[in-house]
Design a protein around this motif. Structure first.
Motif, PDB file in Angstrom:
ATOM      1  N   HIS A  74       0.850  -1.188   0.000  1.00 39.99           N
ATOM      2  CA  HIS A  74       0.000   0.000   0.000  1.00 39.99           C
ATOM      3  C   HIS A  74       0.884   1.237   0.000  1.00 39.99           C
ATOM      4  O   HIS A  74       1.720   1.403   0.881  1.00 39.99           O
ATOM      5  N   LEU A  75       0.658   2.097  -0.972  1.00 40.33           N
ATOM      6  CA  LEU A  75       1.402   3.343  -1.099  1.00 40.33           C
ATOM      7  C   LEU A  75       0.399   4.488  -1.108  1.00 40.33           C
ATOM      8  O   LEU A  75      -0.404   4.622  -2.024  1.00 40.33           O
ATOM      9  N   LEU A 125      -3.040   2.324  -4.131  1.00 41.90           N
ATOM     10  CA  LEU A 125      -2.238   3.470  -4.567  1.00 41.90           C
ATOM     11  C   LEU A 125      -3.106   4.717  -4.554  1.00 41.90           C
ATOM     12  O   LEU A 125      -4.169   4.756  -5.159  1.00 41.90           O
ATOM     13  N   SER A 126      -2.636   5.751  -3.860  1.00 43.65           N
ATOM     14  CA  SER A 126      -3.311   7.046  -3.852  1.00 43.65           C
ATOM     15  C   SER A 126      -2.299   8.113  -3.407  1.00 43.65           C
ATOM     16  O   SER A 126      -1.342   7.796  -2.725  1.00 43.65           O
ATOM     17  N   ASP A 127      -2.461   9.376  -3.771  1.00 43.48           N
ATOM     18  CA  ASP A 127      -3.376   9.959  -4.733  1.00 43.48           C
ATOM     19  C   ASP A 127      -2.558  10.235  -5.986  1.00 43.48           C
ATOM     20  O   ASP A 127      -1.717  11.129  -5.985  1.00 43.48           O
ATOM     21  N   LEU A 128      -2.824   9.554  -7.046  1.00 40.33           N
ATOM     22  CA  LEU A 128      -2.035   9.613  -8.272  1.00 40.33           C
ATOM     23  C   LEU A 128      -2.558  10.713  -9.194  1.00 40.33           C
ATOM     24  O   LEU A 128      -3.763  10.832  -9.419  1.00 40.33           O
ATOM     25  N   CYS A 129      -1.630  11.529  -9.741  1.00 42.69           N
ATOM     26  CA  CYS A 129      -2.052  12.594 -10.651  1.00 42.69           C
ATOM     27  C   CYS A 129      -2.462  12.002 -11.998  1.00 42.69           C
ATOM     28  O   CYS A 129      -1.964  10.959 -12.422  1.00 42.69           O
ATOM     29  N   ILE A 130      -3.373  12.695 -12.673  1.00 34.62           N
ATOM     30  CA  ILE A 130      -3.913  12.213 -13.942  1.00 34.62           C
ATOM     31  C   ILE A 130      -2.818  12.011 -14.982  1.00 34.62           C
ATOM     32  O   ILE A 130      -2.823  11.040 -15.740  1.00 34.62           O
ATOM     33  N   SER A 131      -1.862  12.927 -15.012  1.00 38.92           N
ATOM     34  CA  SER A 131      -0.837  12.868 -16.051  1.00 38.92           C
ATOM     35  C   SER A 131       0.039  11.632 -15.962  1.00 38.92           C
ATOM     36  O   SER A 131       0.697  11.259 -16.935  1.00 38.92           O
ATOM     37  N   LEU A 177      -7.431   2.382  -6.200  1.00 39.78           N
ATOM     38  CA  LEU A 177      -6.727   3.476  -6.867  1.00 39.78           C
ATOM     39  C   LEU A 177      -7.503   4.774  -6.693  1.00 39.78           C
ATOM     40  O   LEU A 177      -8.720   4.815  -6.907  1.00 39.78           O
ATOM     41  N   LYS A 178      -6.770   5.817  -6.304  1.00 38.95           N
ATOM     42  CA  LYS A 178      -7.362   7.154  -6.208  1.00 38.95           C
ATOM     43  C   LYS A 178      -6.559   8.088  -7.102  1.00 38.95           C
ATOM     44  O   LYS A 178      -5.332   8.160  -7.010  1.00 38.95           O
ATOM     45  N   ILE A 179      -7.277   8.804  -8.001  1.00 34.78           N
ATOM     46  CA  ILE A 179      -6.651   9.692  -8.972  1.00 34.78           C
ATOM     47  C   ILE A 179      -7.095  11.124  -8.687  1.00 34.78           C
ATOM     48  O   ILE A 179      -8.255  11.377  -8.362  1.00 34.78           O
TER      49      ILE A 179
END
Length: 857
Positions: A596-597, A624-630, A646-648
């Motif tokens: 978990h990251l 995985l969170s919070d990942l940028c859209i790009s 996943l959280k974006i």
């Protein structure tokens, strides 16, 4: 704790054999297998003797020896693994000798010495006894039996169950945590005049943690003999065998209406033992069973609903404290009333704690200063009399199997009054290989309390009573399981490295300097928490010293810097929670065990180049969170193929149209993804979005916020075959009409939330949502009405409206009334009666001004 240490070593050894097979060959492999065999013996021993250990005085010493030997073995092995990994990395070639071989023999010898000692003593489970005979009735000394405050409703409910249907024998279980008043309630029922007159025979037997079957039969026969024959039969009874006594009990109860109170039942086996002595003559006999464990009640009678006692509310807590200090006929001095209520509130509704504190208040001066001092020291006051309160609560802990003890003690890592997210807690447990099923078990034993549940009853957050937390911290320190640091004088206690304990888990609950942290913690630390109050503590610079703690499995902290590349040195790390915006270093791909990251905002997550990065995968990464859209690319997601959550985040409207399309389509390669959240920045005029994209069919929960997808795009969501929860927030979908055809069917959807949208007309029916259970609409200020056909969804349990317009609320009421006319009272409707036409007018006016200004620009 020995059990946690044993399980951890087993996991380390198995992980070594699976991931580094070239290191475990020849004699080394034989020694590792021998070590696994011995540690497996320890695990089996600890699991099978956990309920009788207090019958053996030498058990605690033996457990301590196991813990020390196993911890030492794992520390040395993990340190060697780290050193050899570094050597391989530097030399880029295989090692010339067999690693670990030089260090294993002395470790094996120590482990085997402990094993031989265990086998000589041959400790075995005693089938007829449980723990702690001497501690079962500490409550009596506090006169808890005389407490009636807050029990009136409970007493009425239990009494009705005793005198009402059914005619067959029924078991009524009273459940609750230690000290909540289960025995008190049972005693009030037992002595109630109406109950005394209804039953021919009344039996009270206290089971407790330790019981002897013969004493149990003698206790029951003593009650029955006095009431039935009224003659002395004790000599004859004492000469009888167990089977004869059981036969006597059965015959004396046969054809009579009896009430039996079985107080303080701890195990399911007790009911199996006594069930056959209680006849069922269809004459409305009753058995009341008090227990801390819900599984015990369900085992005795799966069809009967247990009566679960609640903690006292604020008013009853103050009344109980007041009556015990001043007496029910006297008035509290005005200057003490406010602080008195504050003291009562800090006892958190537990009658036993209120009585202990009331006893203390009765002995001190009745001045504002003295009572203010008490309000600041509630936990210390209770802990200062362990036999009265913590002793009672501690019985629940001592009865736990070892694997549950370890899970339970982890709750001490969180600050007081912290509401623990279930997912977070389980991640912590899994980091040390504990099972998810442990949580329900601890809840059923009334040690962990549920704070919030999801719509379907799934657990969301939990916590413990403050006094239970005091117990946890006491036991965690005693077992050297967890070190909680709250003030600097505790740190100074361990400033001498020679006296530093080998504790594997540390939690810091106050602002702390990095040097103090480094001095306090152990080089073999497995878990690290940094709190400042109820939030993560923030370091000014990235604490490079932490990267030397190579045994870490769980790390949660915050700093103003980005995550440093040296974090990859923590090769054992499974959970990394970082509460700050950050770029992820490329070296993160070296952390092969990461599960978990969680970073507050991940600015970038780059994939290694094809030349250097072949084979770079995080196979174990599940969250995985919070990942940028790009950063959402197929290249990235191909490297984390087993992702489940996943959280974006990102500024959706600022993305190019082709990037948005690529982002959504890139998700389709995540075949294990179950939970997806896309939270974008709020924009009034987003770019048009593509209407065709593919999301993972494995999705079960989807949240869209500020994505401004057109309602026509909902066809992409409808196609998800496993979707159960859909949350649309802050114009996740954009437009004033949502029309569903008969072919648009959400086959598995159970929960639908729409929060803040410009939707006006919603055309749908029961055919579109065949399994919907709960519908929640918040701040849908344009929506005119709910589709009338929703009343025909037979699975629908509730509709909730918050700050919606009056016409929408009216349509929901009409749906409910129509269902009631059809004799369907299963639909619950909750409407927060705040007509929002005024809010709507104001909002429309502001929106009109904004749009006018934008057009002029």
């Amino acid at each position: 704790m020995a059990y946690a240490a044993v399980v951890s070593l087993i996991q380390t050894l198995k992980q070594l054999m699976q991931q580094k097979p070239r290191w475990v060959i020849g004699d080394t492999r034989k020694m590792v297998e021998s070590l696994l065999d011995s540690v497996g013996y320890f695990q089996n021993f600890l699991e099978n003797t956990c309920i009788c250990r207090h019958d053996h005085k030498h058990f605690e010493e033996l457990e301590r020896e196991i813990r020390i030997a196993v911890n030492e073995a794992e520390n040395v092995i993990e340190l060697n693994i780290y050193e050899y990994s570094q050597m391989e990395r530097c030399s880029r070639v295989g090692l010339s000798r067999q690693p670990l071989c030089d260090d294993l023999p002395p470790l094996l010898e120590k482990i085997d010495a402990v094993k031989r000692k265990m086998m000589r003593n041959s400790i075995s489970k005693n089938e007829d006894s449980l723990i702690g005979h001497s501690s079962s009735r500490h409550v009596a000394s506090l006169n808890l039996e005389n407490v009636v405050v807050g029990l009136e409703n409970d007493l009425m409910k239990i009494t009705r169950r005793l005198i009402g249907l059914p005619c067959g024998r029924e078991i009524v279980s009273i459940l609750g945590m230690g000290g909540i008043g289960k025995t008190t309630l049972a005693k009030k029922v037992y002595d109630h005049p109406e109950i005394r007159n209804r039953f021919d025979i009344h039996v009270w037997v206290t089971i407790s943690q330790e019981y002897q079957t013969r004493d149990l039969w003698l206790g029951i026969l003593s009650c029955i003999s006095d009431q039935v024959t009224n003659i002395e039969v004790q000599d004859k009874i004492k000469e009888s065998s167990d089977d004869q006594m059981m036969d006597m009990i059965y015959k004396k109860l046969k054809y009579r209406r009896y009430l039996v109170i079985m107080d303080d039942v701890w195990s399911k086996g007790i009911w199996d033992l006594v069930a056959r002595i209680f006849p069922d003559d269809n004459n409305a006999s009753r058995i009341i069973m008090t227990s801390r464990n819900k599984e015990v009640a369900e085992h005795a009678d799966p069809d009967s609903n247990p009566h679960e006692m609640s903690l006292l509310n604020s008013d009853n807590s103050w009344k109980l404290l007041h009556d015990k200090v001043f007496g029910s006929q006297h008035v509290c001095p005005p200057e003490l009333e406010n602080v008195g209520k504050k003291i009562a509130q800090k006892c958190q509704g537990l009658p036993l704690a209120l009585l202990v504190v009331a006893g203390h208040l009765s002995k001190i001066s009745r001045t504002r200063e003295c009572w203010d001092d008490v309000s600041k020291r509630i936990s210390k006051i209770v802990a200062s009399e362990p036999d009265k309160c913590l002793g009672v609560l501690g019985m629940s802990y001592s009865y736990l199997p070892d694997h549950l003890k370890a899970c339970f003690l982890y709750m001490g890592a969180f600050p007081e009054d912290f509401e623990v997210e279930i997912r977070r807690l389980i991640q912590l447990w899994v980091a040390e290989e504990a099972g998810k099923e442990c949580l329900e078990d601890l809840i059923s034993r009334n040690l962990i309390m549920v704070r919030k549940r999801r719509f379907n009853g799934e657990l969301k957050t939990c916590g413990v009573h403050d006094l239970v937390r005091v117990l946890i911290l006491r036991e965690a320190e005693k077992e050297m399981f967890l070190q909680v640091t709250r003030i600097h004088d505790v740190i100074r206690r361990f400033s001498d490295s020679a006296s530093k304990p080998h504790v594997h888990r540390y939690s810091f609950h106050s602002s702390i300097s990095l040097s103090d942290c480094w001095i306090s913690s152990s080089s073999f630390t497995r878990t690290l928490y940094f709190f400042n109050g109820l939030k993560l503590h923030t370091f000014r610079e990235f604490p490079l010293q932490l990267t030397k703690l190579v045994h870490l499995r769980y790390l949660e902290f915050n700093c103003y810097d980005d995550l440093h590349r040296s974090v990859s040195e923590l090769y054992n790390l499974q959970n990394l929670i970082f509460g700050q915006h950050s770029n992820l270093p490329m070296d993160i791909w070296k952390m092969k065990l990461l599960r978990h990251l969680q970073v507050r905002r991940i600015s970038s997550f780059h994939v290694p180049s094809s030349n250097a990065g072949s084979g770079f995968k995080l196979q174990h990464l599940e969250g995985l969170s919070d990942l940028c859209i790009s950063s959402c690319t197929k290249e990235l997601f191909s490297g984390i193929p087993n992702l489940k959550r996943l959280k974006i985040h990102g500024a959706w409207a600022e993305c190019r149209r082709d990037m948005i399309s690529q982002t959504l389509n890139s998700l389709s390669c995540l075949n294990q993804l179950e939970i997806l959240k896309i939270l974008c920045s709020r924009k009034l005029y987003p770019h048009p979005l593509p209407s065709k994209y593919a999301l993972p069919t494995s999705l079960k929960r989807l949240t869209l916020s500020c994505t401004y997808l057109p309602w026509e795009d909902m066809t992409n969501i409808v196609m998800l075959p496993n979707l159960q929860v859909l949350k649309i927030k802050d114009n996740g979908f954009d437009g004033d009409a949502w029309r569903l055809s008969d072919e648009d069917i959400f086959n598995q959807l159970k929960f639908l939330l729409i929060d803040r949208t410009n939707l006006k007309r919603w055309e749908a029916g029961s055919v579109n949502f065949p399994k919907l259970q709960r519908l929640v609409l918040k701040r849908c200020i344009y929506l005119e009405e709910i589709p009338k056909d929703f009343g025909e969804i037979y699975t629908l349990e509730s509709i909730e409206l918050q700050n919606c317009r009056t016409s929408a609320a009216k349509s929901v009421k009409e749906i409910q009334e129509e269902q009631e006319r059809m004799a369907n009272d299963c639909l619950s409707v909750c409407i927060h009666e705040k007509p929002c036409e005024i809010q709507l007018c104001l909002f429309v006016f502001i929106l009109y001004i904004l749009r006018s200004n934008l057009k002029q620009q």
